[in-house]
Design a protein around this motif. Structure first.
Motif, PDB file in Angstrom:
ATOM      1  N   UNK A   1       0.848  -1.185   0.000  1.00  0.00           N
ATOM      2  CA  UNK A   1       0.000   0.000   0.000  1.00  0.00           C
ATOM      3  C   UNK A   1       0.883   1.235   0.000  1.00  0.00           C
ATOM      4  N   UNK A   2       0.293   2.339  -0.454  1.00  0.00           N
ATOM      5  CA  UNK A   2       0.967   3.629  -0.476  1.00  0.00           C
ATOM      6  C   UNK A   2       0.115   4.606   0.297  1.00  0.00           C
ATOM      7  N   UNK A   3       0.751   5.456   1.090  1.00  0.00           N
ATOM      8  CA  UNK A   3       0.007   6.444   1.870  1.00  0.00           C
ATOM      9  C   UNK A   3       0.921   7.583   2.271  1.00  0.00           C
ATOM     10  N   UNK A   4       0.297   8.683   2.673  1.00  0.00           N
ATOM     11  CA  UNK A   4       1.081   9.785   3.226  1.00  0.00           C
ATOM     12  C   UNK A   4       1.663   9.325   4.561  1.00  0.00           C
ATOM     13  N   UNK A   5       2.909   9.667   4.778  1.00  0.00           N
ATOM     14  CA  UNK A   5       3.573   9.280   6.025  1.00  0.00           C
ATOM     15  C   UNK A   5       2.947  10.002   7.209  1.00  0.00           C
ATOM     16  N   UNK A   6       2.907   9.323   8.309  1.00  0.00           N
ATOM     17  CA  UNK A   6       2.461   9.880   9.581  1.00  0.00           C
ATOM     18  C   UNK A   6       3.700  10.086  10.457  1.00  0.00           C
TER      19      UNK A   6
ATOM     20  N   UNK B   1       5.499  10.334   1.000  1.00  0.00           N
ATOM     21  CA  UNK B   1       4.670   9.160   0.719  1.00  0.00           C
ATOM     22  C   UNK B   1       5.482   7.928   1.083  1.00  0.00           C
ATOM     23  N   UNK B   2       4.840   6.955   1.723  1.00  0.00           N
ATOM     24  CA  UNK B   2       5.537   5.725   2.077  1.00  0.00           C
ATOM     25  C   UNK B   2       4.912   4.538   1.355  1.00  0.00           C
ATOM     26  N   UNK B   3       5.760   3.548   1.097  1.00  0.00           N
ATOM     27  CA  UNK B   3       5.315   2.258   0.561  1.00  0.00           C
ATOM     28  C   UNK B   3       5.389   1.259   1.697  1.00  0.00           C
ATOM     29  N   UNK B   4       4.267   0.584   1.935  1.00  0.00           N
ATOM     30  CA  UNK B   4       4.186  -0.433   2.984  1.00  0.00           C
ATOM     31  C   UNK B   4       4.029  -1.807   2.355  1.00  0.00           C
ATOM     32  N   UNK B   5       4.600  -2.793   2.987  1.00  0.00           N
ATOM     33  CA  UNK B   5       4.377  -4.185   2.602  1.00  0.00           C
ATOM     34  C   UNK B   5       4.171  -4.957   3.896  1.00  0.00           C
ATOM     35  N   UNK B   6       2.948  -5.378   4.113  1.00  0.00           N
ATOM     36  CA  UNK B   6       2.573  -6.077   5.351  1.00  0.00           C
ATOM     37  C   UNK B   6       3.005  -5.286   6.584  1.00  0.00           C
ATOM     38  N   UNK B   7       2.630  -4.007   6.616  1.00  0.00           N
ATOM     39  CA  UNK B   7       2.880  -3.100   7.734  1.00  0.00           C
ATOM     40  C   UNK B   7       4.353  -2.793   7.992  1.00  0.00           C
TER      41      UNK B   7
ATOM     42  N   UNK C   1      14.640  -4.599  -0.555  1.00  0.00           N
ATOM     43  CA  UNK C   1      13.357  -4.535  -1.261  1.00  0.00           C
ATOM     44  C   UNK C   1      13.463  -3.891  -2.649  1.00  0.00           C
ATOM     45  N   UNK C   2      14.668  -3.650  -3.090  1.00  0.00           N
ATOM     46  CA  UNK C   2      14.855  -3.008  -4.393  1.00  0.00           C
ATOM     47  C   UNK C   2      14.557  -3.976  -5.527  1.00  0.00           C
ATOM     48  N   UNK C   3      14.219  -3.387  -6.683  1.00  0.00           N
ATOM     49  CA  UNK C   3      13.888  -4.131  -7.900  1.00  0.00           C
ATOM     50  C   UNK C   3      12.594  -4.938  -7.749  1.00  0.00           C
ATOM     51  N   UNK C   4      11.716  -4.435  -6.898  1.00  0.00           N
ATOM     52  CA  UNK C   4      10.401  -5.064  -6.704  1.00  0.00           C
ATOM     53  C   UNK C   4       9.268  -4.118  -7.097  1.00  0.00           C
ATOM     54  N   UNK C   5       9.598  -2.960  -7.665  1.00  0.00           N
ATOM     55  CA  UNK C   5       8.587  -2.028  -8.142  1.00  0.00           C
ATOM     56  C   UNK C   5       8.155  -0.962  -7.158  1.00  0.00           C
ATOM     57  N   UNK C   6       8.786  -0.873  -6.010  1.00  0.00           N
ATOM     58  CA  UNK C   6       8.368   0.129  -5.019  1.00  0.00           C
ATOM     59  C   UNK C   6       8.661   1.549  -5.478  1.00  0.00           C
ATOM     60  N   UNK C   7       9.837   1.784  -6.051  1.00  0.00           N
ATOM     61  CA  UNK C   7      10.159   3.140  -6.521  1.00  0.00           C
ATOM     62  C   UNK C   7       9.167   3.570  -7.597  1.00  0.00           C
ATOM     63  N   UNK C   8       8.858   2.675  -8.519  1.00  0.00           N
ATOM     64  CA  UNK C   8       7.876   2.982  -9.560  1.00  0.00           C
ATOM     65  C   UNK C   8       6.508   3.262  -8.953  1.00  0.00           C
ATOM     66  N   UNK C   9       6.095   2.473  -7.988  1.00  0.00           N
ATOM     67  CA  UNK C   9       4.799   2.706  -7.334  1.00  0.00           C
ATOM     68  C   UNK C   9       4.759   4.065  -6.656  1.00  0.00           C
ATOM     69  N   UNK C  10       5.829   4.426  -5.972  1.00  0.00           N
ATOM     70  CA  UNK C  10       5.893   5.730  -5.312  1.00  0.00           C
ATOM     71  C   UNK C  10       5.834   6.863  -6.341  1.00  0.00           C
ATOM     72  N   UNK C  11       6.565   6.720  -7.434  1.00  0.00           N
ATOM     73  CA  UNK C  11       6.562   7.754  -8.478  1.00  0.00           C
ATOM     74  C   UNK C  11       5.173   7.892  -9.089  1.00  0.00           C
TER      75      UNK C  11
END
Length: 139
Positions: free
Chosen positions: A3-8, A42-48, A75-85
Motif C-alpha cells: 500500500x501507499x500512503x502519506x507518512x504519519x 509518501x511511504x510504501x508499505x508491505x505487510x505493515x 526490497x529493491x527491484x520489486x517495483x516500489x520506486x515505480x509505485x511511489x513515483x
C-alpha cells in the motif's frame, strides 16, 4: 499487502532507519520530519513494514521536484520506486515534475526512464566527480 500512503509522524523512526541504511547517518532527520508534517512524504508499505519513501516539494521554479526516493536495499527491484513515483504523479500539485540523480546511480536513471522521465540537463560540482542528472516529466 502493498500500500501507499502519506507518512504519519509516528513513521519517522522507521523511515529514518531506511535513510540511515542508505546514507550512513541521521543528518536528514529534521528534513524528513518536516516533510512528514507538511504531508510531502509518501511511504510504501508491505505487510505493515515501511519499505520505501518519496519526498517532494514545489520550490523548484514553482514545479514539483522529487527530492528523495529511497527503498530498503533488501526490497529493491520489486517495483516500489515505480509505485511511489506513479502515486506522486497522480497527486502532483503541478503539471511539471522534476527530479535528479547522480551520474553514477544507474539504477535510479533506469527507474526514471521506465517511468517516462526524460533527461533535462545536469549540474557539475554538487558531488565531486559525479554530476547530477536532472529529469523531467509532464503530467
Amino acid at each position: 499487502m502493498k500500500s501507499l500512503e502519506m507518512a504519519q509522524i509516528n513513521y519517522l523512526d522507521e523511515i529514518m532507519k531506511i535513510d540511515e541504511e542508505v546514507i550512513g547517518n541521521n543528518s536528514r532527520r529534521e528534513y524528513i520530519m518536516k516533510a512528514i508534517e507538511e504531508e510531502r512524504c509518501i511511504v510504501a508499505n508491505d505487510y505493515n513494514l515501511i519499505v520505501g519513501f518519496l519526498i517532494y516539494d514545489t520550490h523548484f521554479f514553482d514545479c514539483s521536484f522529487i527530492s528523495l526516493i529511497i527503498v530498503r536495499h533488501t526490497e529493491r527491484r520489486k517495483g516500489y520506486a515505480t509505485s511511489l513515483i506513479k502515486c506522486f504523479i497522480n497527486i502532483s500539485p503541478t503539471k511539471k515534475i522534476f527530479s535528479s540523480t547522480n551520474k553514477s546511480n544507474h539504477g535510479m536513471q533506469e527507474v526514471f526512464k521506465a517511468n517516462g522521465f526524460i533527461q533535462s540537463g545536469f549540474i557539475e560540482n554538487l558531488d565531486e566527480g559525479d554530476p547530477e542528472i536532472f529529469y523531467f516529466k509532464s503530467k
